[in-house]
Design a protein around this motif. Structure first.
Motif, PDB file in Angstrom:
ATOM      1  N   THR A 224       0.809  -1.220   0.000  1.00  0.00           N
ATOM      2  CA  THR A 224       0.000   0.000   0.000  1.00  0.00           C
ATOM      3  C   THR A 224       0.842   1.271   0.000  1.00  0.00           C
ATOM      4  O   THR A 224       0.299   2.372  -0.021  1.00  0.00           O
ATOM      5  N   ILE A 240       0.496  -5.756  -3.900  1.00  0.00           N
ATOM      6  CA  ILE A 240       0.728  -5.395  -5.292  1.00  0.00           C
ATOM      7  C   ILE A 240       2.157  -4.871  -5.443  1.00  0.00           C
ATOM      8  O   ILE A 240       2.833  -4.548  -4.457  1.00  0.00           O
ATOM      9  N   ILE A 261       1.267  -8.854  -8.594  1.00  0.00           N
ATOM     10  CA  ILE A 261       0.649  -9.117  -7.296  1.00  0.00           C
ATOM     11  C   ILE A 261       1.084 -10.486  -6.802  1.00  0.00           C
ATOM     12  O   ILE A 261       1.300 -11.409  -7.608  1.00  0.00           O
ATOM     13  N   PRO A 265      -5.726 -10.714  -7.446  1.00  0.00           N
ATOM     14  CA  PRO A 265      -6.303  -9.397  -7.170  1.00  0.00           C
ATOM     15  C   PRO A 265      -7.781  -9.503  -6.807  1.00  0.00           C
ATOM     16  O   PRO A 265      -8.508 -10.316  -7.378  1.00  0.00           O
ATOM     17  N   GLU A 268     -11.737  -4.865  -6.470  1.00  0.00           N
ATOM     18  CA  GLU A 268     -11.364  -3.447  -6.509  1.00  0.00           C
ATOM     19  C   GLU A 268     -10.064  -3.242  -7.280  1.00  0.00           C
ATOM     20  O   GLU A 268      -9.954  -2.317  -8.099  1.00  0.00           O
ATOM     21  N   LEU A 269      -9.076  -4.096  -7.043  1.00  0.00           N
ATOM     22  CA  LEU A 269      -7.809  -3.971  -7.773  1.00  0.00           C
ATOM     23  C   LEU A 269      -8.001  -4.211  -9.266  1.00  0.00           C
ATOM     24  O   LEU A 269      -7.400  -3.524 -10.093  1.00  0.00           O
ATOM     25  N   LEU A 272      -9.429  -1.029 -10.610  1.00  0.00           N
ATOM     26  CA  LEU A 272      -8.482   0.078 -10.644  1.00  0.00           C
ATOM     27  C   LEU A 272      -7.541  -0.025 -11.847  1.00  0.00           C
ATOM     28  O   LEU A 272      -7.315   0.952 -12.561  1.00  0.00           O
ATOM     29  N   LEU A 273      -7.010  -1.217 -12.083  1.00  0.00           N
ATOM     30  CA  LEU A 273      -6.111  -1.371 -13.223  1.00  0.00           C
ATOM     31  C   LEU A 273      -6.871  -1.269 -14.539  1.00  0.00           C
ATOM     32  O   LEU A 273      -6.345  -0.729 -15.526  1.00  0.00           O
ATOM     33  N   HIS A 361      -3.062   5.545  -5.151  1.00  0.00           N
ATOM     34  CA  HIS A 361      -4.250   5.309  -4.318  1.00  0.00           C
ATOM     35  C   HIS A 361      -3.865   5.371  -2.845  1.00  0.00           C
ATOM     36  O   HIS A 361      -2.909   4.713  -2.413  1.00  0.00           O
ATOM     37  N   ARG A 364      -4.937   1.537  -1.488  1.00  0.00           N
ATOM     38  CA  ARG A 364      -4.540   0.294  -2.169  1.00  0.00           C
ATOM     39  C   ARG A 364      -3.112   0.320  -2.704  1.00  0.00           C
ATOM     40  O   ARG A 364      -2.564  -0.722  -3.033  1.00  0.00           O
ATOM     41  N   VAL A 367      -0.704   2.281  -8.597  1.00  0.00           N
ATOM     42  CA  VAL A 367      -1.138   1.518  -9.775  1.00  0.00           C
ATOM     43  C   VAL A 367      -0.795   2.354 -11.014  1.00  0.00           C
ATOM     44  O   VAL A 367      -1.253   3.495 -11.137  1.00  0.00           O
ATOM     45  N   TRP A 390      -2.664  -7.895 -14.229  1.00  0.00           N
ATOM     46  CA  TRP A 390      -2.029  -8.239 -12.951  1.00  0.00           C
ATOM     47  C   TRP A 390      -1.170  -9.477 -13.148  1.00  0.00           C
ATOM     48  O   TRP A 390      -1.669 -10.596 -13.246  1.00  0.00           O
TER      49      TRP A 390
END
Length: 398
Positions: A224, A240, A261, A265, A268-269, A272-273, A361, A364, A367, A390
């Protein structure tokens, strides 16, 4: 050697477009050009970099300072002023300039260059230099030796000269990009939970060197944290990872960012990507020869503005090649400060762009995707364009 053979001096072909250079110098009001940066010396000599000073400049009480003197419209009067050890390279036919002189130190070498300019009858000329790549004592020596001359900045015309890449340069950039991504994938697959960022950075350096690259840097985040420095921080289970690395192939930079990762993932991940990827792809839509450079931003920025993460989401596109930020310069508000002089100019086939979207973020982690895209007559081509999702850590078979 590059194939920019569009002029001659004596019986030697020139490895750059002399007519284009002359036009750019005339537009800038420059009579004589004094080139001093390593990257532009490399360009004017078709890929040449003196091996001894490739990775450092300081020696004794001064430093290495190569100088190319070029009088507009007169390549036959060009001269190269270099270190005495570059006589080894002269013996191998590396230099097209009719005149080659050797010397140690910044002041003596500039005094030799100034004497050559005076011999050409250009003592009162407008002389273009690269101020950011010219030591203060060397510029003082130039002004002292040629007091009637006017010293002006030459960086912009030199950038414009390099902006459109030759097929050979594009091959170098393609190789650099592909090898950087392959190196990243090898590091990701070969490291499970518990590896530190320092260990991952060193592993990436080894992978890039083994693939024939000069490793330049790795900006790396884990978990994070948004801190991008190599450190003893551990890449743990479920964390990540972002790898943003520059690997140099024959002087040309491969600069890309990919994500990884440890484990799988969560939703949410994934989202995001996917949002980052959507912005990256939107930026490519307008790219083709003749399109306005600023339209790349116009295509991507609506998605950035609409994002729920807009306060921590950044998009930028910039030219790249021998250096990581060069023409075309498409924005005046990017992370590296320079004017966006090319935002309203048309893109040209052979220009190379770095396109990057970054989300720092707060919960998280970091990214990012960064891509290398070349402008073609009817669209674009992306180099090193795989591994965009990922990528799973520790998947290599022992």
């Amino acid at each position: 050697m590059d194939t920019r053979e569009t002029g001659t001096t004596g019986d030697r072909s020139l490895p750059f477009d002399a007519a284009k250079l002359d036009d750019l110098l005339e537009e800038a009001g420059i009579d004589v050009l004094v080139v001093s940066s390593k990257h532009n010396i490399q360009y004017f000599f078709g890929g040449y970099r003196f091996f001894f000073f490739d990775h450092f400049d300081a020696i004794g009480l001064s430093r290495y300072l190569p100088l190319l003197v070029y009088a507009r419209g007169r390549p036959e009067d060009a001269a190269y002023f270099a270190n005495p050890m570059e006589g080894y390279e002269e013996a191998l036919g590396k230099f097209w300039t009719p005149r080659f002189e050797k010397g140690w130190g910044t002041v003596p070498i500039m005094e030799q260059a100034a004497a050559h300019i005076a011999r050409l009858g250009k003592s009162a000329a407008r002389i273009g230099v690269e101020r950011s790549f010219l030591p203060a004592d060397a510029e003082e020596a130039l002004r002292r030796s040629l007091p009637e001359a006017t010293i002006v900045e030459a960086v912009v015309p030199l950038e414009r000269l390099r902006a459109v890449k030759t097929p050979e340069e594009l091959d170098y950039l393609r190789e650099a990009s592909n090898r950087v991504v392959d190196s990243m994938l090898a590091v990701i697959a070969g490291h499970g939970p518990g590896s530190t960022k320092l260990e991952l950075t060193e592993a990436l350096r080894r992978e890039e060197v083994q693939r024939g690259l000069n490793f330049e840097y790795c900006l790396i985040t884990a978990g994070t944290s948004n801190n991008r420095a190599p450190s003893e921080q551990v890449w743990g289970e479920g964390d990540i990872l972002s790898l943003d690395s520059g690997g140099n192939y024959k002087g040309y930079i491969g600069d890309l960012c990919r994500m990884a990762i440890q484990g799988e993932p969560d939703a949410e991940l994934v989202d995001l990507l996917a949002e980052i990827e959507a912005i990256q792809q939107a930026a490519r839509v307008p790219i083709q020869a003749g399109a306005r450079g600023g339209d790349i931003f116009a295509s991507a920025e609506p998605l950035v503005r609409q994002s729920a993460h807009g306060n921590t989401l950044d998009f930028v596109a910039h030219g790249m090649g021998l250096i990581s930020h060069e023409a075309p310069r498409l924005t005046g508000s990017g992370p590296v400060p320079y004017p966006g002089d090319d935002a309203d100019r048309p893109l040209q086939a052979g220009m190379v762009l770095s396109i990057e979207t970054t989300l720092a973020h707060p919960r998280r982690g970091f990214v990012k995707l960064e891509d290398t895209v070349v402008v073609t007559e009817d669209g674009w081509e992306a180099f090193g364009d795989g591994a965009r999702g990922w990528n799973r850590g520790g998947t290599a078979v022992a």
